[in-house]
Design a protein around this motif. Sequence first.
Motif, PDB file in Angstrom:
ATOM      1  N   LEU A 176       0.883  -1.178   0.000  1.00 44.57           N
ATOM      2  CA  LEU A 176       0.000   0.000   0.000  1.00 44.57           C
ATOM      3  C   LEU A 176       0.912   1.217   0.000  1.00 44.57           C
TER       4      LEU A 176
ATOM      5  N   THR B 189      -6.549  -5.062   5.619  1.00 45.37           N
ATOM      6  CA  THR B 189      -5.976  -5.339   4.296  1.00 45.37           C
ATOM      7  C   THR B 189      -6.124  -6.825   3.946  1.00 45.37           C
TER       8      THR B 189
ATOM      9  N   THR C 278      -9.259  -4.982  -1.938  1.00 41.42           N
ATOM     10  CA  THR C 278      -7.904  -4.435  -1.977  1.00 41.42           C
ATOM     11  C   THR C 278      -7.038  -5.424  -2.761  1.00 41.42           C
TER      12      THR C 278
END
Length: 249
Positions: free
Chosen positions: A15, A46, A55
């Motif tokens: 990320l 996540t 994600t």
Amino acid sequence: MSELVVDVRRLSTRLGARMALRDVDLQVRRGEVVAIVGPSGGGKTTLLRGLNYLTPFHGGSVEIAGQRLEPGLSERRDAARLREVRRRVGMVFQHFHLFPHLDVLGNVMEAPRHVLGMDVDACRRRAETLLNRVGLLSHARAYPQTLSGGQQQRAAIARALAMEPEILLLDEPTSALDPQLVDEVLAVVADLAAAGQTMIIVTHEMRFARRVAHRMIVLAEGQVQEQGAPSEVLTNPRSAAGRSLVGRE
Ligand SMILES: Nc1ncnc2c1ncn2[C@@H]1O[C@H](COP(=O)(O)OP(=O)(O)O)[C@@H](O)[C@H]1O
Ligand SMILES: [Mg+2]
């Protein structure tokens, strides 16, 4: 041994400049309840969001509900596969995310009606059964903003269940609630667990996790620090992150 509903191998997610997850393995069997615990920023959200590709991840693979996900999938090109995963994997968020323009009944009927194309009467019957199960049948015609946080979260759980998910993912379902509303939501989740619903629940409620989860996974700094039976992890933690959980019950 019953079959695997989730099989995650070496999942890695970047990320920005950070590795939010590094080589995470996770297996969940049908009927199993897995609690994911650990410090804020450790990668719990996540990981959950990687399971249905909300994600995207950069390394490893996810097999879930009979579908395989890998890095580089495209929402457009791989739409059919992602839709299939998302209709079989239920998601409950910290902040409920109910549709504000629909009443509770409408929220629960929405996906079966428009994603599965089920007939209205069948959708309504299913929704009423679920609202009864979460103790909200008398609020079926109420709009989300008129309800307490606990009621909204129970409605969100009923909405997720309306798709009869193979697995339900709950991301800190009680963290946004006033303390006196936590138990009514945990009671619903415990009831689902007793009924055999496969679940992964991210939570800071250690006493609940000890009582309801079959397995506890400690995630910190993007890596699994340890896992085991909740009583074992909470009594005899092997990692620093595990030790910091002790006494939080
Ligand atoms: N959109 C983003 N961009 C960059 N970093 C992010 C983003 N979202 C989360 N992070 C970082 O990734 C790490 C893991 O976050 P998260 O999965 O939300 O942890 P948890 O749910 O365990 O609190 C944290 O360091 C967080 O700051
Ligand atoms: Mg989180």
